[in-house]
Structures are given as C-alpha cells and as structure tokens.
Design a protein around this motif. Structure first.
Motif, mmCIF file in Angstrom:
data_model
loop_
_atom_site.group_PDB
_atom_site.id
_atom_site.type_symbol
_atom_site.label_atom_id
_atom_site.label_comp_id
_atom_site.label_asym_id
_atom_site.label_seq_id
_atom_site.Cartn_x
_atom_site.Cartn_y
_atom_site.Cartn_z
ATOM 1 N N ALA A 55 0.888 -1.499 -0.023
ATOM 2 C CA ALA A 55 -0.116 -0.035 -0.078
ATOM 3 C C ALA A 55 0.840 1.233 0.010
ATOM 4 N N SER A 56 2.017 1.291 0.280
ATOM 5 C CA SER A 56 3.014 2.431 0.168
ATOM 6 C C SER A 56 4.550 1.968 0.084
ATOM 7 N N ASP A 57 5.079 2.797 -0.631
ATOM 8 C CA ASP A 57 6.727 2.495 -0.813
ATOM 9 C C ASP A 57 7.253 1.968 0.419
ATOM 10 N N LEU A 58 8.077 0.872 0.223
ATOM 11 C CA LEU A 58 8.641 0.325 1.400
ATOM 12 C C LEU A 58 10.286 0.775 1.130
ATOM 13 N N LEU A 59 10.369 1.813 2.114
ATOM 14 C CA LEU A 59 11.810 2.658 2.323
ATOM 15 C C LEU A 59 12.760 1.762 2.934
ATOM 16 N N SER A 60 13.827 1.727 2.515
ATOM 17 C CA SER A 60 14.991 0.905 3.399
ATOM 18 C C SER A 60 15.272 1.837 4.630
ATOM 19 N N PRO A 61 15.546 1.096 5.874
ATOM 20 C CA PRO A 61 15.865 1.741 6.941
ATOM 21 C C PRO A 61 17.433 1.994 6.977
ATOM 22 N N ILE A 62 17.946 1.069 6.197
ATOM 23 C CA ILE A 62 19.630 0.610 6.365
ATOM 24 C C ILE A 62 20.090 1.078 4.966
ATOM 25 N N ASP A 63 21.411 0.951 5.015
ATOM 26 C CA ASP A 63 22.487 0.847 3.740
ATOM 27 C C ASP A 63 22.490 -0.570 3.645
ATOM 28 N N VAL A 64 22.401 -0.957 2.242
ATOM 29 C CA VAL A 64 22.736 -2.528 1.900
ATOM 30 C C VAL A 64 23.810 -2.493 0.711
ATOM 31 N N PRO A 65 24.791 -3.109 0.962
ATOM 32 C CA PRO A 65 25.434 -3.507 2.219
ATOM 33 C C PRO A 65 25.447 -2.632 3.321
ATOM 34 N N ALA A 66 25.584 -2.980 4.477
ATOM 35 C CA ALA A 66 25.535 -1.734 5.763
ATOM 36 C C ALA A 66 27.066 -1.475 5.720
ATOM 37 N N HIS A 67 28.009 -2.115 5.117
ATOM 38 C CA HIS A 67 29.495 -1.829 5.431
ATOM 39 C C HIS A 67 30.058 -2.345 3.941
ATOM 40 N N ASP A 68 31.403 -1.795 3.712
ATOM 41 C CA ASP A 68 32.160 -2.483 2.479
ATOM 42 C C ASP A 68 32.506 -3.770 3.019
ATOM 43 N N ASN A 69 32.268 -4.706 2.095
ATOM 44 C CA ASN A 69 32.566 -6.043 2.115
ATOM 45 C C ASN A 69 33.014 -6.833 0.886
ATOM 46 N N SER A 70 33.816 -8.065 1.105
ATOM 47 C CA SER A 70 34.239 -8.799 0.122
ATOM 48 C C SER A 70 33.291 -9.449 -0.705
ATOM 49 N N ALA A 71 33.222 -9.374 -1.871
ATOM 50 C CA ALA A 71 32.389 -10.004 -2.699
ATOM 51 C C ALA A 71 32.376 -11.399 -2.833
ATOM 52 N N MET A 72 33.996 -11.813 -2.611
ATOM 53 C CA MET A 72 34.364 -13.430 -2.813
ATOM 54 C C MET A 72 35.350 -13.730 -1.726
ATOM 55 N N ASP A 73 35.629 -15.078 -1.695
ATOM 56 C CA ASP A 73 36.658 -15.581 -1.002
ATOM 57 C C ASP A 73 38.074 -15.315 -1.632
ATOM 58 N N GLY A 74 39.089 -14.739 -0.915
ATOM 59 C CA GLY A 74 40.331 -14.430 -1.712
ATOM 60 C C GLY A 74 41.068 -13.436 -0.548
ATOM 61 N N TYR A 75 41.902 -12.639 -1.157
ATOM 62 C CA TYR A 75 42.853 -11.972 -0.329
ATOM 63 C C TYR A 75 42.758 -10.366 -0.619
ATOM 64 N N ALA A 76 42.643 -9.910 0.274
ATOM 65 C CA ALA A 76 42.291 -8.361 0.477
ATOM 66 C C ALA A 76 43.551 -7.365 0.426
ATOM 67 N N PHE A 77 43.662 -6.429 -0.149
ATOM 68 C CA PHE A 77 45.155 -5.715 -0.366
ATOM 69 C C PHE A 77 44.427 -4.275 -0.723
ATOM 70 N N ASN A 78 45.761 -3.263 -0.926
ATOM 71 C CA ASN A 78 45.566 -1.833 -1.321
ATOM 72 C C ASN A 78 45.894 -2.033 -2.918
ATOM 73 N N SER A 79 44.848 -1.336 -3.580
ATOM 74 C CA SER A 79 45.439 -1.377 -4.998
ATOM 75 C C SER A 79 46.539 -0.689 -5.514
ATOM 76 N N SER A 80 47.243 0.027 -4.507
ATOM 77 C CA SER A 80 48.445 0.894 -4.904
ATOM 78 C C SER A 80 49.583 -0.281 -5.103
ATOM 79 N N GLU A 81 49.464 -1.543 -4.641
ATOM 80 C CA GLU A 81 50.438 -2.665 -4.800
ATOM 81 C C GLU A 81 50.425 -3.153 -6.348
ATOM 82 N N LEU A 82 49.325 -2.728 -7.212
ATOM 83 C CA LEU A 82 49.317 -3.247 -8.507
ATOM 84 C C LEU A 82 50.260 -2.389 -9.295
#
Length: 433
Positions: A55-82
């Motif tokens: 009956a009314s627009d459903l507004l999200s009460p949170i950000d989705v995702p709520a935090h920056d997170n990994s999209a897959m299994d692997g190794y996180a690092f800073n791109s300055s290494e590339l």
C-alpha cells in the motif's frame, strides 16, 4: 450473399478485445482510482503478506550492504600494490577475516589478509584478488599476477545495492517470495498492504444445480462458481458466494442489490445472451449502467460490464461483470478482462502477463475479425525447441480443455489460419514466482 451481409452487420457493433479492455480500464480509473475510497489499508506480519498488494513504498531503513565487504573468498589488499608491468606480486598474509568479524587489523604496504565472502573490508584495503588466481608460498606469502585483478574489484561498497531512505519495493507491488525476503533482509517485520477486494459471485440459470444436490433430468452441475472462486482466491481476494440464482427478474434484482451492499465487485455467470430468460441486462439497466455486451472474440462473445449505482449504505458504485454461462468462456473472459481489473481495483500496478512467441506444431483454423483464445499445451519438440499444440476440441463447454492446457494460444484479431510452423503468441498459465 445475404448471409454474409447479415454477418458483417452483426459483427459491426462488436467491440474488439483491445477496446473492451480499455473500456474496463477507463471505468476502473474514473470511478475508483480517482476517489481512492475502495483502497482500504491494513498492517500485517511479514509472513502473512504473500500475494498481497503493497500500500505504500517500502523505504529501506539501512544501507545495503551496511559496510564495505568482500564479494568473494580471496585476499584483500590495497590497489597501490598493483603495477603497470603486469609482474607477479608477492604479499605477506597477516591473518584471516571471516564474515561477522568486527576486529579489523591494519593491513600495511606489502601485506594482504585472507578474506571470506561477506567479511568486512579493512579500511586500508580496496581490492580483493579471488583465491583461485593465487598461489600460496611456503614462507607466508601469497603470489598472483597483476593482470588478474583491477583496482577496486570484488569489493561491495556500502549502500551500493540500496541506500538508506530509498524505496526498496514500490507501492502497488503484488508481493512475491523474493519481496518478503528483501523486507526481512532490511529488518522489517510487518508491511502496510491493501485490504482484500471483496468479490461476490453468483450463477444464473434454471438448469443449474449445486454439486451437493442430486442431478435431476435436464439439470447440470454448476461448475462456474467453483472455477471463479478459485480464480479469485488465487489473486488473494475475498469471495462472497451468492449461490445459484434462478432466471427470474425479482430473484436477480434481490441478489444484485444484496451483493452490492457488501461487495466491491459482482461477477455473475450466465444470463447475458439474447434468450428470453436472460434477465441480467434488464437488471443492469434498472440498477446501474451497462458498459458493453458483445465482444469480437471466441469463446466469450456475450459479456456484460458496467457498474451498479451506489446505495445509501455504500458511497461508491459496485463494478459488475456479467460473464457467459459456458464453463470455458467464463474462465477465458475472467482471465482476459476481469483479472487485471480486480488487481487494479485492489491497488496493484504492473499486472500484465507477457505474451511469448512460439511455433505452432499444428494447423489451426481461424477467421480474421475476432480474437481467439485456444487452449494449448506448451511442450519441447524432438529438437528441444518450445512449441505449442491445442488440447483438441475447443468448444466453449468443454472444461476439460482448460484442465489439460498449460497456456492460451492467442490468435489476434486480424490473424487468419495458422499453418504448422507458424509463430503464435502464448500466455502461460503458471509462473515460477
């Protein structure tokens, strides 16, 4: 020649299926959506909302995702290494991050951290290299080529799917399982939906008897109320069963007036042809307004549409559909005209069912100048291609043709005969969601 001329004159005042649908939509819009008086709301627990209309627009009460997170299994690092020379990198593994873990180690230059899908990204990391592109070395290092990942890849940013305060589901949505899951993922446990439209159904005819009665000579069991009830309840609406009404003006008048006092919509079957005992049209002209009576279609040519005047106990008119009496015709006209109107009256948007073109496996005889709704079986042929065939005899009284079918074969107004291999449009009965 005289017969053909008479037939042309008979067809000239028939509405096309397209025009009939537009006439219904216009009445729905002018009489109901403009006033909004029929759109009653209620709040229900999430698990009771399947098939209901938001009956009314459903507004999200949170950000989705709520935090920056990994999209897959692997190794996180800073791109300055590339590097631009695409040489192999060797980074020191300082630990492991699992989904749900909140303690964030600091990943410095020359370092990386093993990370699982959904785990929070360390503040100094912006890129994840998938595990399958890496090689773990014996000295605590992980090695991979610079060209297997680009800066910022495989990281999901906070709010990239849905930002707080933005509409997650729009008003007018017929809620499906995925919608309820989406609401739950936002921590929402109840929704505001429209109350169910009340639909009164009745069958008209002296020849009808109920399935609980013995079948006397000259009588037939009334199947239409049971088909209609199932069609309406499948839309999530409330049914008021007014039973069988005999072909008598007084009986019909009383039944229509009583139904109109409590129902938003009345659907009758039978009594809309030109027979001497067909009194529905007479009652419509007395109690309300008739929209149309003859449609260039098969099955289902005789059909009434209009509204009953408001009463002292009800401030809005009651929409009326007078469907044919034949069992197949009543279902065809319901799905092609009534279904969308009921959903729109209940506040739904985006109600159209898509047409899918497939090849006909059989020849079908068809006269141009009317739309036909053949009952079809959609299947895969010997080459694995989807094709359609009819269920056999297409008589308007052969309800078995609807029971065996899984789609309508829609032969449009201007189409003629169909040859095997020709393309035709089909409308599938059942969907996944």
């Amino acid at each position: 020649m005289e017969t053909n001329q008479a037939n042309q004159e008979f067809q000239s005042d028939f509405l096309s299926v397209t025009d009939a649908r537009q006439a219904i939509a216009d009445l729905v819009t002018s009489s109901y959506e403009s006033s909004g008086m029929h759109l009653r709301k209620e709040t229900l627990p999430l698990h009771q909302c399947l098939g209901r209309i938001l009956a009314s627009d459903l507004l999200s009460p949170i950000d989705v995702p709520a935090h920056d997170n990994s999209a897959m299994d692997g190794y996180a690092f800073n791109s300055s290494e590339l590097s631009d020379d695409r040489q192999d990198l060797a980074l020191t593994i300082i630990g492991t991050l699992h989904a749900g873990q909140t303690e964030m180690p600091t990943v410095k230059s020359g370092q990386c951290i093993k990370i699982m899908t959904g785990a929070l990204m360390p503040t100094t990391c912006d890129t994840v290299v998938p595990q399958e592109f890496t090689k773990t070395l014996s000295n605590g290092l992980v090695s991979f080529s610079s060209d297997v990942v680009r800066a910022g890849e495989n990281r999901r940013l906070r709010g990239e799917d849905l930002q707080s305060g933005k509409a997650a589901i729009l008003q007018g949505r017929i809620l499906r399982p995925a919608d309820l899951g989406l609401a739950a993922s936002l921590g929402i446990h109840q929704l505001e939906v429209y109350q169910r439209t009340k639909v009164a159904i009745l069958s008209s005819g002296n020849e009808l008897c109920d399935i609980h009665e013995s079948l006397a000579p000259g009588k037939i069991f009334d199947s239409n109320r049971y088909s209609l009830r199932a069609c309406i309840e499948r839309l999530g609406m409330e049914v008021i069963d007014c039973g069988i009404v005999r072909d008598n003006p007084d009986n019909l008048r009383k039944a229509f007036i009583t139904a109109a006092q409590t129902a938003d919509v009345i659907i009758s079957s039978g009594g809309v042809s030109v027979g001497e005992a067909d009194f529905t049209k007479q009652m419509m002209e007395e109690l309300g307004e008739v929209g149309f009576w003859k449609i260039a279609m098969r099955p289902g040519r005789p059909m009434a549409f209009g509204s009953l005047k408001p009463s002292s106990s009800k401030s809005t008119p009651t929409v009326f559909f007078g469907l044919p009496g034949n069992p197949v015709a009543v279902m065809v006209t319901f799905y092609q005209f009534v279904r969308n109107a009921l959903l729109q009256l209940n506040g739904a948007k985006w109600v159209e069912i898509p047409l899918i073109p497939v090849r006909s496996a059989v020849g079908i005889r068809k006269k141009s100048g009317r739309t036909e709704f053949q009952r079809g079986i959609l299947f895969q042929d010997d080459r694995g291609q989807w094709a359609v065939k009819t269920t056999g005899s297409q008589g308007a009284g052969i309800l078995r043709s609807m029971s065996e079918a899984n789609c309508f074969i829609i032969l449009h107004h201007d189409q003629g005969n169909i040859e095997p291999g020709d393309w035709v449009d089909v409308e599938i009965f059942d969907g996944l969601l």
